[in-house]
Design a protein around this motif. Structure first.
Motif, PDB file in Angstrom:
ATOM      1  N   GLY A  25       0.847  -1.180   0.000  1.00 43.63           N
ATOM      2  CA  GLY A  25       0.000   0.000   0.000  1.00 43.63           C
ATOM      3  C   GLY A  25       0.883   1.229   0.000  1.00 43.63           C
ATOM      4  N   THR A  26       0.653   2.122  -0.959  1.00 38.39           N
ATOM      5  CA  THR A  26       1.439   3.359  -1.044  1.00 38.39           C
ATOM      6  C   THR A  26       0.558   4.542  -0.687  1.00 38.39           C
ATOM      7  N   GLY A  27       0.884   5.213   0.403  1.00 34.78           N
ATOM      8  CA  GLY A  27       0.128   6.379   0.827  1.00 34.78           C
ATOM      9  C   GLY A  27       0.734   7.650   0.276  1.00 34.78           C
ATOM     10  N   THR A  28      -0.103   8.541  -0.249  1.00 32.21           N
ATOM     11  CA  THR A  28       0.370   9.838  -0.739  1.00 32.21           C
ATOM     12  C   THR A  28      -0.084  10.979   0.168  1.00 32.21           C
ATOM     13  N   ILE A  37      -6.487 -10.531  -7.152  1.00 28.88           N
ATOM     14  CA  ILE A  37      -5.341  -9.978  -7.872  1.00 28.88           C
ATOM     15  C   ILE A  37      -4.449  -9.238  -6.892  1.00 28.88           C
ATOM     16  N   ALA A  38      -3.164  -9.564  -6.882  1.00 30.13           N
ATOM     17  CA  ALA A  38      -2.216  -8.909  -5.967  1.00 30.13           C
ATOM     18  C   ALA A  38      -1.450  -7.819  -6.692  1.00 30.13           C
ATOM     19  N   GLY A  39      -1.238  -6.712  -6.008  1.00 37.45           N
ATOM     20  CA  GLY A  39      -0.470  -5.622  -6.594  1.00 37.45           C
ATOM     21  C   GLY A  39      -0.204  -4.553  -5.560  1.00 37.45           C
ATOM     22  N   CYS A  40       0.160  -3.385  -6.032  1.00 37.48           N
ATOM     23  CA  CYS A  40       0.323  -2.234  -5.144  1.00 37.48           C
ATOM     24  C   CYS A  40      -0.888  -1.333  -5.296  1.00 37.48           C
ATOM     25  N   THR A  41      -1.497  -0.988  -4.190  1.00 35.36           N
ATOM     26  CA  THR A  41      -2.627  -0.069  -4.179  1.00 35.36           C
ATOM     27  C   THR A  41      -2.128   1.320  -3.800  1.00 35.36           C
ATOM     28  N   ILE A  42      -2.464   2.310  -4.614  1.00 39.42           N
ATOM     29  CA  ILE A  42      -2.125   3.695  -4.283  1.00 39.42           C
ATOM     30  C   ILE A  42      -3.257   4.286  -3.451  1.00 39.42           C
ATOM     31  N   SER A  43      -2.924   4.764  -2.252  1.00 35.85           N
ATOM     32  CA  SER A  43      -3.904   5.438  -1.407  1.00 35.85           C
ATOM     33  C   SER A  43      -3.757   6.943  -1.616  1.00 35.85           C
ATOM     34  N   ALA A  44      -4.652   7.501  -2.401  1.00 34.77           N
ATOM     35  CA  ALA A  44      -4.577   8.920  -2.723  1.00 34.77           C
ATOM     36  C   ALA A  44      -5.049   9.767  -1.552  1.00 34.77           C
ATOM     37  N   VAL A  45      -4.568  11.000  -1.508  1.00 32.93           N
ATOM     38  CA  VAL A  45      -4.920  11.906  -0.424  1.00 32.93           C
ATOM     39  C   VAL A  45      -6.273  12.582  -0.667  1.00 32.93           C
ATOM     40  N   GLY A  46      -6.847  12.368  -1.828  1.00 35.27           N
ATOM     41  CA  GLY A  46      -8.167  12.909  -2.142  1.00 35.27           C
ATOM     42  C   GLY A  46      -8.813  12.088  -3.238  1.00 35.27           C
ATOM     43  N   PHE A  47     -10.061  12.402  -3.575  1.00 36.20           N
ATOM     44  CA  PHE A  47     -10.809  11.618  -4.557  1.00 36.20           C
ATOM     45  C   PHE A  47     -10.691  12.174  -5.973  1.00 36.20           C
ATOM     46  N   TYR A  48     -10.583  13.475  -6.098  1.00 39.24           N
ATOM     47  CA  TYR A  48     -10.624  14.084  -7.427  1.00 39.24           C
ATOM     48  C   TYR A  48      -9.218  14.299  -8.001  1.00 39.24           C
ATOM     49  N   PHE A  99      -6.489   2.515  -7.347  1.00 42.02           N
ATOM     50  CA  PHE A  99      -6.547   3.687  -6.479  1.00 42.02           C
ATOM     51  C   PHE A  99      -7.605   3.478  -5.403  1.00 42.02           C
ATOM     52  N   GLU A 100      -7.316   3.854  -4.183  1.00 40.94           N
ATOM     53  CA  GLU A 100      -8.320   4.071  -3.134  1.00 40.94           C
ATOM     54  C   GLU A 100      -7.742   5.105  -2.195  1.00 40.94           C
ATOM     55  N   MET A 101      -8.131   5.135  -0.914  1.00 46.45           N
ATOM     56  CA  MET A 101      -7.705   6.252  -0.064  1.00 46.45           C
ATOM     57  C   MET A 101      -7.257   5.863   1.339  1.00 46.45           C
ATOM     58  N   GLU A 102      -7.105   4.554   1.623  1.00 44.72           N
ATOM     59  CA  GLU A 102      -6.821   4.197   3.011  1.00 44.72           C
ATOM     60  C   GLU A 102      -5.762   3.115   3.259  1.00 44.72           C
ATOM     61  N   SER A 103      -5.484   2.254   2.291  1.00 46.47           N
ATOM     62  CA  SER A 103      -4.684   1.062   2.587  1.00 46.47           C
ATOM     63  C   SER A 103      -3.264   1.375   3.036  1.00 46.47           C
ATOM     64  N   GLY A 104      -2.621   2.376   2.438  1.00 42.41           N
ATOM     65  CA  GLY A 104      -1.243   2.697   2.816  1.00 42.41           C
ATOM     66  C   GLY A 104      -1.129   3.050   4.285  1.00 42.41           C
ATOM     67  N   CYS A 105      -2.000   3.943   4.747  1.00 39.93           N
ATOM     68  CA  CYS A 105      -1.968   4.365   6.153  1.00 39.93           C
ATOM     69  C   CYS A 105      -2.351   3.221   7.080  1.00 39.93           C
ATOM     70  N   LEU A 106      -3.354   2.434   6.697  1.00 42.49           N
ATOM     71  CA  LEU A 106      -3.755   1.293   7.520  1.00 42.49           C
ATOM     72  C   LEU A 106      -2.593   0.338   7.723  1.00 42.49           C
ATOM     73  N   GLN A 107      -1.943  -0.038   6.634  1.00 38.29           N
ATOM     74  CA  GLN A 107      -0.856  -1.006   6.721  1.00 38.29           C
ATOM     75  C   GLN A 107       0.358  -0.413   7.440  1.00 38.29           C
ATOM     76  N   MET A 164      -4.321  -5.820   6.190  1.00 34.59           N
ATOM     77  CA  MET A 164      -4.330  -5.896   4.731  1.00 34.59           C
ATOM     78  C   MET A 164      -5.599  -5.213   4.236  1.00 34.59           C
ATOM     79  N   THR A 165      -5.605  -4.895   2.949  1.00 36.78           N
ATOM     80  CA  THR A 165      -6.781  -4.310   2.312  1.00 36.78           C
ATOM     81  C   THR A 165      -7.128  -5.123   1.079  1.00 36.78           C
ATOM     82  N   VAL A 166      -8.415  -5.385   0.901  1.00 35.75           N
ATOM     83  CA  VAL A 166      -8.893  -5.996  -0.330  1.00 35.75           C
ATOM     84  C   VAL A 166     -10.075  -5.172  -0.823  1.00 35.75           C
TER      85      VAL A 166
END
Length: 293
Positions: free
Chosen positions: A140-143, A197-208, A241-249, A260-262
C-alpha cells in the motif's frame, strides 16, 4: 523514558466519561481481535447481517461498530469513513483499547495483536483488471504523508519502491513524499489466496485531483496516472486507487498488528467505465472475507 513507564496525558489520549475511546466510543472490553474495516457506516450493517449473534452496536460520527459471532468466530466490524486521516484515528484508538491500560494510562506489559482487514471499493488502473474483480494490496502506497510524521517510518517502509516510484513519475516535491508498506504476508495468504489480484494499491490523499480526476480545476500533472499505470517494480505493478490502505498497513505495522486491504473494483479508469450498482459484488467479497478471517 521506557514506553511502559510513561503516563499518557489526558490531552494525548482522550477517554470519554464512560471509559470509551474518544472518537470510536468503544470500551476496552468491547474490542475483538478479528476486525473487518469498511469505509461506509452503512456497510457495517451489511457485514453484521451475516453474524449469528450480535453483542453490541455503537455509532459515533462516521464510526460505526458492531461485534458478534460468525460461524463460531468472535469478530467486529467498524467503519472508518473516507481517507487516511480517519484510518489513523481508528487504528490508534483500536490499538489503545488493546494495549493501553485506561486506568493507569500506561502501556500494558503484554502486547495484544489485532487482525485488521479493510474491505473497500476501488478503481482499477490496468486494462486487464475489470469491474467486479477483487484486488488485494500486497503493498500500500500512501500519498497523504501521515506515516512521515511518525518516528522510524524508514524501518517499516519499502524505501527502494518509494524512490523508484518518485523517479519514474517525476514526483512533485511540493507534494507529500509517498510511503509504501507491505501488507501482513500471513493475512495475504489466508484471505487473499489465488482468487484475488495482488499488486500495489495507491492510497490517494483525495478523490478528485489526487486520483487524476478533473471536474473544473486543472491538474498539476495531467499525465500522472499514465506514469503510475506504467510503473513496475520487481514485477509488481500499481493495480488500483483508493484512499486508506497505505496508512492502515503503515499504522498497523508500526503498532505490531496484522493488516491488509482488499477491494472490489467498481470503476475502470483506463476506459472511463464505472458501476454504481456494486452492492452484489461487495456482498460476495464480504462473504469471502468472513469465511477466511
Amino acid at each position: 523514558m521506557n514506553q511502559e513507564e510513561r503516563i499518557i496525558p489526558a490531552s494525548e489520549l482522550i477517554i470519554n466519561a464512560d471509559g470509551s475511546a474518544f472518537h470510536i466510543h468503544l470500551r476496552p472490553d468491547q474490542l475483538r481481535d478479528k476486525i473487518i474495516m469498511v469505509g461506509d457506516p452503512g456497510r457495517v450493517d451489511m457485514v453484521a447481517s451475516y453474524f449469528d449473534e450480535i453483542d453490541y452496536d455503537v455509532q459515533s460520527r462516521e464510526f460505526h461498530a458492531i461485534a458478534g459471532k460468525y460461524k463460531g468466530k468472535e469478530l467486529m466490524c467498524i467503519s472508518h469513513g473516507i481517507g487516511s486521516d480517519n484510518i489513523e484515528i481508528v487504528v490508534t484508538e483500536l490499538d489503545a483499547l488493546a494495549n493501553i491500560d485506561f486506568e493507569t494510562r500506561k502501556v500494558k506489559p503484554e502486547h495484544r495483536t489485532l487482525e485488521l482487514v479493510r474491505v473497500g471499493t476501488s478503481g482499477s488502473l490496468q486494462e486487464d483488471i475489470h469491474i467486479g474483480d477483487f484486488v488485494m494490496a500486497k503493498k500500500g502506497t500512501g500519498t497523504d504523508g501521515i506515516i512521515n510524521y511518525y518516528a522510524d517510518r524508514t524501518k517499516i517502509c519499502d524505501l527502494a519502491f518509494e524512490e523508484a516510484l518518485m523517479l519514474h513519475t517525476g514526483w512533485d516535491r511540493t507534494w507529500a513524499a509517498p510511503y509504501t508498506v507491505d501488507a501482513d504476508p500471513e493475512l495475504i495468504s489466508r484471505i487473499g489466496r489465488d482468487d484475488m489480484i495482488a499488486g500495489c494499491t495507491i492510497s490517494a490523499v483525495g478523490f478528485y485531483a489526487p486520483q487524476g480526476r478533473m471536474v473544473r480545476l486543472q491538474l498539476a500533472d495531467p499525465e500522472l496516472n499514465e506514469k503510475i499505470e506504467s510503473f513496475n517494480f520487481q514485477g509488481l505493478r500499481v493495480t488500483n486507487f483508493e484512499m486508506e490502505s497505505g496508512c492502515l498497513q503503515g499504522m498497523a505495522k508500526m503498532l505490531g498488528h496484522k493488516a491488509m486491504t482488499v477491494c472490489c473494483i467498481i470503476a475502470e479508469r483506463r476506459v472511463t467505465k464505472a458501476n454504481t450498482d456494486y452492492k452484489p459484488s461487495v456482498k460476495r467479497l464480504i462473504e469471502t472475507v468472513l469465511d477466511r478471517i
